[in-house]
Design a protein around this motif. Structure first.
Motif, mmCIF file in Angstrom:
data_model
loop_
_atom_site.group_PDB
_atom_site.id
_atom_site.type_symbol
_atom_site.label_atom_id
_atom_site.label_comp_id
_atom_site.label_asym_id
_atom_site.label_seq_id
_atom_site.Cartn_x
_atom_site.Cartn_y
_atom_site.Cartn_z
ATOM 1 N N UNK A 96 0.834 -1.206 0.000
ATOM 2 C CA UNK A 96 0.000 0.000 0.000
ATOM 3 C C UNK A 96 0.865 1.250 0.000
ATOM 4 N N UNK A 97 0.374 2.340 -0.603
ATOM 5 C CA UNK A 97 1.134 3.591 -0.641
ATOM 6 C C UNK A 97 1.421 4.140 0.759
ATOM 7 N N UNK A 98 2.586 4.744 0.906
ATOM 8 C CA UNK A 98 2.981 5.362 2.179
ATOM 9 C C UNK A 98 3.276 6.833 1.915
ATOM 10 N N UNK A 99 2.569 7.716 2.622
ATOM 11 C CA UNK A 99 2.709 9.165 2.391
ATOM 12 C C UNK A 99 4.148 9.627 2.535
ATOM 13 N N UNK A 100 4.817 9.152 3.593
ATOM 14 C CA UNK A 100 6.189 9.591 3.860
ATOM 15 C C UNK A 100 7.167 9.152 2.774
ATOM 16 N N UNK A 101 6.753 8.202 1.952
ATOM 17 C CA UNK A 101 7.614 7.708 0.872
ATOM 18 C C UNK A 101 7.164 8.236 -0.479
ATOM 19 N N UNK A 102 6.464 9.353 -0.451
ATOM 20 C CA UNK A 102 6.033 9.981 -1.694
ATOM 21 C C UNK A 102 4.935 9.209 -2.411
ATOM 22 N N UNK A 103 4.176 8.429 -1.652
ATOM 23 C CA UNK A 103 3.093 7.663 -2.252
ATOM 24 C C UNK A 103 3.493 6.287 -2.733
ATOM 25 N N UNK A 104 4.778 5.974 -2.662
ATOM 26 C CA UNK A 104 5.225 4.635 -3.033
ATOM 27 C C UNK A 104 4.970 3.673 -1.874
ATOM 28 N N UNK A 105 4.853 2.407 -2.187
ATOM 29 C CA UNK A 105 4.693 1.414 -1.137
ATOM 30 C C UNK A 105 6.045 1.107 -0.505
ATOM 31 N N UNK A 106 6.006 0.488 0.655
ATOM 32 C CA UNK A 106 7.244 0.085 1.324
ATOM 33 C C UNK A 106 7.992 -0.936 0.471
ATOM 34 N N UNK A 107 7.241 -1.883 -0.089
ATOM 35 C CA UNK A 107 7.884 -2.897 -0.916
ATOM 36 C C UNK A 107 8.551 -2.311 -2.137
ATOM 37 N N UNK A 108 7.866 -1.415 -2.827
ATOM 38 C CA UNK A 108 8.423 -0.781 -4.017
ATOM 39 C C UNK A 108 9.667 0.029 -3.682
ATOM 40 N N UNK A 109 9.600 0.766 -2.592
ATOM 41 C CA UNK A 109 10.728 1.598 -2.171
ATOM 42 C C UNK A 109 11.957 0.754 -1.847
ATOM 43 N N UNK A 110 11.732 -0.320 -1.100
ATOM 44 C CA UNK A 110 12.855 -1.132 -0.660
ATOM 45 C C UNK A 110 13.417 -2.034 -1.768
ATOM 46 N N UNK A 111 12.641 -2.271 -2.808
ATOM 47 C CA UNK A 111 13.149 -3.049 -3.946
ATOM 48 C C UNK A 111 13.881 -2.183 -4.964
#
Length: 349
Positions: A214-229
């Motif tokens: 799910x999107x995370x506001x603090x990550x600019x709307x990206x999900x945690x999984x997408x960000x960490x991959x």
């Protein structure tokens, strides 16, 4: 007669799946072929003509520089997200970013994939990422191994490691003993966590039992999984370009151990890096990680790159020229500190 073993298949190893995976890989491997490649995939060893590169880059006294590494538990995010075409970039990056720290030019790369079950399309997706990383670093993918190991790995999981070999002129290898007080430290931005510290990441976010899509506001709307991959950045081309223009005195690849372990590796004895904390462009994922896990700042800088994937040390008179070269090659490089006479290793203040 085509190779096939019913007994081996009944034991969990389908060699025909391996052949299918190789066929699917070939178009990706073809993208990495460079002028030094002398053999085609399918033999027992990759052959590469280093003489061409000695002449092309005027290398008088050639030495080989090698590096090996894996992707580590970042792979868990590939499993959870069912996305396998980027971790190969991480694998290449962790190797080639290491060997350029002494000024070597990557020539060849080999990968090793161990899996519980060989799904040819998945294996090909992994190799497509490896090929992407090789193209980014001008390294030829000259060989590899896919090992199907039922009962050792779960069917849907795998491990990925790689090996890179490059060439350098012995007389031009970066000599950290030429560093002195007043030299300036330049940062090359990272793309995120890269491929280190993921055991702590997984513990903090309890990823196997959490929503990472799910999107995370603090990550600019990206999900945690997408960000960490997000794949590890590969710095080969801008760094090699810089070496042709500026006398680089030291390079550090900021991997596991963060600032405190990696920067001192490019410093001579009795010299330290004085890093200005306010200058560091810390990425949002590190703020989220520290806050969620209650991780002390010292531990963050001793585990993660904090937004700095590589540091480069140059004479203060070469700073402007170095920054201009790096920015011309797409790196938003910036100054984070200087070298001082001290035995503390790294001072962040």
């Amino acid at each position: 007669m085509k190779s096939f073993s019913e007994s081996y298949k009944n034991a969990g190893v389908d060699i025909t799946a391996g052949y299918t995976a190789v066929e699917l890989m070939k178009r990706h491997i073809a993208r990495t072929v460079t002028e030094g490649v002398c053999d085609k995939i399918g033999g027992f060893g990759g052959i590469f003509d280093i003489g061409l590169y000695m002449e092309k880059y005027d290398i008088k006294h050639p030495v080989l520089v090698s590096g090996t590494d894996g992707v580590g538990t970042k792979l868990k995010f590939a499993f959870l997200m069912d996305k396998h075409d980027t971790v190969g970039i991480d694998c290449v990056a962790m190797c080639v970013n290491d060997i350029i720290c002494c000024g070597a030019r990557p020539l060849v790369f080999l990968d090793y994939i161990a899996c519980g079950k060989n799904y040819p399309e998945k294996i090909a997706a992994i190799v497509s990422g490896v090929a992407d990383g090789c193209v980014m670093s001008d390294a030829a993918l000259v060989g590899g191994e896919t090992a199907e190991m039922p009962g050792f790995y779960p069917e849907d999981e795998y491990d990925l490691a790689g090996f890179a070999c490059g060439i350098a002129d012995r007389d031009k290898i970066i000599d950290k003993d030429k560093i002195t007080a007043g030299d300036v430290i330049i940062a090359l931005p990272s793309s995120g966590v890269h491929s280190n510290g993921f055991s702590l990441v997984r513990k903090v976010f309890d990823v196997e039992n959490s929503d990472i899509k799910s999107p995370v506001c603090e990550l600019g709307g990206k999900s945690l999984g997408e960000t960490l991959l997000t794949p590890t950045r590969i710095y080969v081309k801008p760094v090699l370009s810089l070496l042709e223009k500026v006398n680089v005195k030291g390079i550090s690849h900021i991997t596991g151990g963060g600032f405190y372990e990696n920067i001192p590796r490019s410093l001579p004895s009795n010299y330290s890096a004085k890093v200005e904390k306010a200058a560091i462009r810390i990425l949002p994922i590190f703020d989220v990680l520290a806050k969620t896990g209650g991780i002390p700042e010292r531990d963050m800088f001793n585990t993660y790159n904090m937004g700095v994937g590589m540091s480069i040390t140059v004479d203060k008179n070469d700073v402007d020229k170095a920054l201009a070269s790096l920015k011309a090659d797409g790196e938003d490089a910036y100054v984070i500190g200087e070298v001082i006479k001290s035995d503390e290793g790294v001072i962040i203040s």
